[in-house]
Structure formats: structure tokens, C-alpha cells
Design a protein around this motif. Structure first.
Motif, PDB file in Angstrom:
ATOM      1  N   SER A   1      37.386  37.485  40.283  1.00  0.00           N
ATOM      2  CA  SER A   1      36.246  36.477  39.995  1.00  0.00           C
ATOM      3  C   SER A   1      36.528  35.613  38.959  1.00  0.00           C
ATOM      4  O   SER A   1      35.982  34.386  38.866  1.00  0.00           O
ATOM      5  CB  SER A   1      34.868  37.114  39.945  1.00  0.00           C
ATOM      6  OG  SER A   1      35.060  38.201  38.876  1.00  0.00           O
ATOM      7  N   HIS A   2      37.673  36.086  38.021  1.00  0.00           N
ATOM      8  CA  HIS A   2      37.915  35.072  36.871  1.00  0.00           C
ATOM      9  C   HIS A   2      39.323  34.515  37.155  1.00  0.00           C
ATOM     10  O   HIS A   2      39.869  34.297  36.130  1.00  0.00           O
ATOM     11  CB  HIS A   2      37.777  35.843  35.622  1.00  0.00           C
ATOM     12  CG  HIS A   2      36.287  36.244  35.218  1.00  0.00           C
ATOM     13  ND1 HIS A   2      35.120  35.503  35.057  1.00  0.00           N
ATOM     14  CD2 HIS A   2      35.733  37.741  35.370  1.00  0.00           C
ATOM     15  CE1 HIS A   2      34.198  36.160  34.856  1.00  0.00           C
ATOM     16  NE2 HIS A   2      34.716  37.709  35.246  1.00  0.00           N
ATOM     17  N   GLY A   3      39.869  34.614  38.205  1.00  0.00           N
ATOM     18  CA  GLY A   3      41.059  33.940  38.355  1.00  0.00           C
ATOM     19  C   GLY A   3      42.045  34.944  38.820  1.00  0.00           C
ATOM     20  O   GLY A   3      41.960  36.122  39.168  1.00  0.00           O
ATOM     21  N   PRO A   4      43.276  34.719  38.660  1.00  0.00           N
ATOM     22  CA  PRO A   4      44.505  35.699  38.768  1.00  0.00           C
ATOM     23  C   PRO A   4      44.512  37.149  37.811  1.00  0.00           C
ATOM     24  O   PRO A   4      44.061  36.811  36.819  1.00  0.00           O
ATOM     25  CB  PRO A   4      45.970  34.645  38.573  1.00  0.00           C
ATOM     26  CG  PRO A   4      45.289  33.431  38.367  1.00  0.00           C
ATOM     27  CD  PRO A   4      43.911  33.366  38.130  1.00  0.00           C
ATOM     28  N   ILE A   5      44.964  37.871  38.568  1.00  0.00           N
ATOM     29  CA  ILE A   5      44.804  39.216  37.932  1.00  0.00           C
ATOM     30  C   ILE A   5      46.439  39.730  37.143  1.00  0.00           C
ATOM     31  O   ILE A   5      46.239  40.283  36.166  1.00  0.00           O
ATOM     32  CB  ILE A   5      44.478  40.383  38.975  1.00  0.00           C
ATOM     33  CG1 ILE A   5      43.130  40.006  39.632  1.00  0.00           C
ATOM     34  CG2 ILE A   5      44.357  41.846  38.406  1.00  0.00           C
ATOM     35  CD1 ILE A   5      42.840  40.976  40.775  1.00  0.00           C
ATOM     36  N   LEU A   6      47.341  39.237  37.947  1.00  0.00           N
ATOM     37  CA  LEU A   6      48.535  39.816  37.615  1.00  0.00           C
ATOM     38  C   LEU A   6      49.239  38.828  36.268  1.00  0.00           C
ATOM     39  O   LEU A   6      49.007  37.773  36.382  1.00  0.00           O
ATOM     40  CB  LEU A   6      49.645  39.615  38.543  1.00  0.00           C
ATOM     41  CG  LEU A   6      49.816  40.459  39.712  1.00  0.00           C
ATOM     42  CD1 LEU A   6      50.865  40.404  40.597  1.00  0.00           C
ATOM     43  CD2 LEU A   6      49.913  41.875  39.137  1.00  0.00           C
TER      44      LEU A   6
END
Lengths: 135, 139
Positions: free
Chosen positions: B25-30
Motif C-alpha cells: 500500500s506504500h509502494g514497492p516492497i523490495l
């Protein structure tokens, strides 16, 4: 709450349910004990050793009236106990972090590996226990 | 090159070359590195990332014979349990049921399953543990 980190073999109960005679059931129980011994030995051989506390507190337990078994650790043997090698009180059930890993170190699941390595022998032992030719 | 090393490289290539990266929900995870091999995680590395872990060959070994298999464990580390699950699901979509081919080796069919999960020692990061099974398709 009792927290554990155990691998369980559940094929012994299946074998017991297929047993037709009292003698076969007794042989299944004996096969379970032999399997437990082999898995425990393998797990001990691959347990990471620093202070040896973890290896010394690995449990081997018979379950389900002796037809199955489990090998691993219980949190009560760690949290709040004093490690004699360091003299310090253990504050975490750290086998979880050794086996599952941390964000900086991959897990070393030596418990599952030991059970997997012995799987064929375990099944063979129960098949022999149910065989009419078993002595 | 050992077959199991080639297997890790094949998984790494999938992650390295992917375009549509997992997002929360807050953008890219990696993070920028996307993955690390065991023992190579920088102390400053921020989650999320994939950590390549334990490998196991079957009793017959993993030697390019049809039916041989190996399993590789991948730890999906993120800042929340949900994002760790998102990393797992993303990788699952990339490799489960796929056939990987690596030059010099036979094709492998991948299947992936979730083993378990857990928190880091300080409770600020979470992981989903995945097991990828690679089965040799042709001898």
C-alpha cells in the motif's frame, strides 16, 4: 503457553492401525523407538554447536501411546534458564532463530533435514514390523 | 558449475530480471538489491528482500537424471507480515509451475509452497519461508 520447535513423525500410528495382531503392534512400537533413535542421532550430528546448550537440550519424545515420535526443543528449557557455559540467563527461545533464520542469516532446519533423511528407513521399518516374516 | 548452484542462479535470474515488482500500500516492497545469498546480507540492508537459504538434494542426488530433484528454501523478509506474504505470492507467481532452463543443464519444473513464517529477533521484520522444488524433466 508451551512453545515448541519439534518435527514429528506420524507414520507409526498409520502402521499401528494396519496391524492385525498384538505382536505386530508391539513390533510397530519397537520400530518407532528405533526410528526415534536414528532421527535424534542425525539431528544431534547436525545441530550447530557454540556453547553446546542447544544440542544438550534437544528432546526426543514418544507420542500417541508410543506409535509416533517428535524431536526438537521446548521453550521452557531455554527461556529463563542459565547457560552454564556462559553463566548468563537465556532470554529468548533461540532455536527458532537458528532453524527459521533471521533477516541476516538463513535458517538451518536440521530437524526437518534429519527426519527427511531417515524417511525411507522409517517406512521400511514399519513395513518390516507389519510383515508376517518379521521375527 | 554444480547443478544446485545453477538452480540458485536460475531463481536469482527470475528475481533480477522481473519488471513488475511486488508492491504494498506504500509502494514497492523490495529494496534495490532484491535478493541476497546466505551470509551476504549487508548490516545496513533494509527489508524487503529475498534471502536464499538451505538447499537439499534428494537421496539420489540432483545430477541431471530424469526425476532427480532438489529443494531450495527462500526467506521472504519484509517490514510487515502482510508484505512478507506479498513477496511470497509474487515469487510464487513467477516460479510455481514454470519450467526453468539453464545453459548446460536439463530443464527443471518448479513447484513452490509455503513452509512457515516468523518474526526477526527484535520483532521489527517478518518473513515467509518458501520451499521451491526443482524436478529434472529430461535426463
Amino acid at each position: 503457553m508451551r512453545v515448541t520447535m519439534l518435527v514429528r513423525s506420524t507414520t507409526g500410528l498409520e502402521a499401528a492401525m494396519r496391524a492385525r495382531t498384538v505382536r505386530q503392534r508391539a513390533r510397530v512400537k519397537a520400530a518407532t523407538v528405533r526410528s526415534l533413535d536414528r532421527v535424534f542421532t542425525r539431528a544431534q550430528e547436525s545441530t550447530p554447536r557454540d556453547t553446546h546448550y542447544m544440542a544438550l537440550h534437544m528432546r526426543a519424545e514418544l507420542t500417541r501411546e508410543g506409535y509416533d515420535f517428535a524431536v526438537g526443543f521446548r521453550s521452557s528449557d531455554f527461556v529463563g534458564q542459565t547457560n552454564p557455559a556462559t553463566g548468563q540467563v537465556i532470554t529468548a527461545f533461540y532455536p527458532v532463530f537458528v532453524i527459521k533464520g533471521t533477516r541476516f542469516m538463513a535458517g538451518r532446519d536440521f530437524l526437518s533435514a534429519a527426519l527427511r533423511a531417515e524417511r525411507v528407513n522409517i517406512r521400511r521399518g514399519y513395513a518390516r514390523a507389519l510383515s508376517d516374516r518379521a521375527s | 558449475m554444480p547443478v544446485v548452484t545453477a538452480a540458485w542462479n536460475a531463481i536469482a535470474d527470475v528475481i533480477r530480471t522481473a519488471v513488475n515488482l511486488p508492491a504494498g500500500s506504500h509502494g514497492p516492497i523490495l529494496n534495490g538489491d532484491r535478493f541476497y545469498h546466505d551470509g551476504e546480507v549487508p548490516a545496513s540492508a533494509a527489508v524487503g528482500y529475498y534471502l536464499f537459504g538451505q538447499e537439499a538434494e534428494d537421496n539420489a542426488g540432483f545430477v541431471n537424471q530424469i526425476g532427480d530433484s532438489a529443494t531450495l528454501r527462500v526467506h521472504c523478509w519484509a517490514d510487515t507480515k502482510l508484505n512478507a506474504s506479498r513477496l511470497y505470492e509474487w515469487l510464487y507467481g513467477k516460479v510455481d509451475g514454470q519450467v526453468l532452463s539453464v545453459e548446460g543443464h536439463t530443464p527443471w519444473r518448479c513447484t513452490m509452497r509455503r513452509l512457515s513464517g516468523g518474526a526477526d529477533t527484535d520483532g521489527t521484520a517478518y518473513q515467509a519461508i518458501a520451499e521451491i522444488n526443482l524436478e529434472t524433466l529430461r535426463g
